[in-house]
Scaffold this motif. Structure first.
Motif, PDB file in Angstrom:
ATOM      1  N   ARG A 104      61.350 -18.989  53.520  1.00 56.70           N
ATOM      2  CA  ARG A 104      61.410 -20.055  54.437  1.00 56.70           C
ATOM      3  C   ARG A 104      60.171 -21.014  54.533  1.00 56.70           C
ATOM      4  N   TRP A 105      59.199 -19.460  55.394  1.00 56.70           N
ATOM      5  CA  TRP A 105      58.319 -20.289  55.830  1.00 56.70           C
ATOM      6  C   TRP A 105      56.639 -20.627  55.227  1.00 56.70           C
ATOM      7  N   THR A 106      56.763 -20.238  54.099  1.00 58.11           N
ATOM      8  CA  THR A 106      55.665 -20.357  52.693  1.00 58.11           C
ATOM      9  C   THR A 106      56.274 -20.706  51.235  1.00 58.11           C
ATOM     10  N   PRO A 107      55.760 -21.349  50.615  1.00 58.11           N
ATOM     11  CA  PRO A 107      55.827 -21.964  49.495  1.00 58.11           C
ATOM     12  C   PRO A 107      55.624 -21.882  48.162  1.00 58.11           C
ATOM     13  N   SER A 108      54.691 -20.658  48.939  1.00 55.49           N
ATOM     14  CA  SER A 108      54.015 -19.584  47.999  1.00 55.49           C
ATOM     15  C   SER A 108      54.577 -18.309  47.417  1.00 55.49           C
ATOM     16  N   SER A 109      55.467 -18.222  45.801  1.00 52.28           N
ATOM     17  CA  SER A 109      56.650 -17.032  45.803  1.00 52.28           C
ATOM     18  C   SER A 109      55.913 -15.511  46.573  1.00 52.28           C
ATOM     19  N   GLY A 110      54.232 -15.529  45.419  1.00 54.77           N
ATOM     20  CA  GLY A 110      53.398 -14.966  45.487  1.00 54.77           C
ATOM     21  C   GLY A 110      53.197 -14.126  46.663  1.00 54.77           C
TER      22      GLY A 110
END
Length: 203
Positions: free
Chosen positions: A63-69
């Protein structure tokens, strides 16, 4: 990252066998897992706890970062903190879910601060849906919460039970009930506002 003997490595945490898929553990079972981890450093108990909370934590961070990693990394760090600090868990003060998601929220805040982007810090936790969600999960068996639920409309009760007690996403609820996703969101918002007002009156 902590590499002391007995502490699971982050890479090993992500391994989940298909045979381990099972029904969600009860609040009492989760608390028992925490006791086993704290007292016996029980890796099997930790693995079960990870299987239950790992996907939820990753969704929380996404919810707070577009990075799945990055979401995966923060989830791993959160669960390693749970392993290291299991002895600090007190079932008399909070449920397992509330305790773990508090760690996750602090992890997220620390991550944002490390990025030196104060504008990205979350708003006051007292007013965020995450805090309400964690409070409901931690107080699932609390009679006060259940009495408050009875004051909601039947439609709102159904959505709250599916969302917070059956742990279904809003999209899944919309599909199951055959209603628009926007309707699910608006009913959830109204129900949560109602519950918060009732619970604050009782505090």
């Amino acid at each position: 990252m902590d590499r002391r003997p007995g502490v699971p490595r982050g890479r090993r945490l992500a391994v989940v066998s298909s045979r381990d898929v099972q029904q969600a553990p009860s609040p009492d079972a989760l608390a028992e897992m925490m006791v086993q981890i704290a007292q016996d450093r029980d890796r099997q108990a930790f693995a079960r706890l990870f299987r239950h909370f790992g996907p939820k934590l990753k969704t929380f961070f996404l919810r707070w970062t577009p990075s799945s990693g990055m979401a995966e990394e923060l989830m791993q760090e959160t669960m390693l903190t749970v392993w290291r600090k299991a002895s600090y868990f007190d079932p008399a003060r909070a449920g397992v879910a509330t305790w773990i998601f508090t760690i996750a929220r602090n992890m997220r805040i620390d991550h944002v601060r490390r990025q030196r982007n104060p504008s990205a810090l979350p708003p006051d936790p007292e007013n965020t849906p995450d805090t309400l969600e964690e409070g409901l999960i931690g107080a699932e068996r609390d009679a006060l919460v259940r009495r408050a639920l009875t004051t909601l409309s039947p439609e709102q009760q159904t959505i709250i039970r599916l969302s917070y007690f059956n742990e279904k996403s809003q999209a899944e609820i919309a599909d199951e009930l055959g209603i628009p996703l926007g309707t699910v969101k608006s009913r959830t918002r109204l129900a949560m506002n109602r519950l918060r007002a009732l619970l604050e009156d009782k505090s």
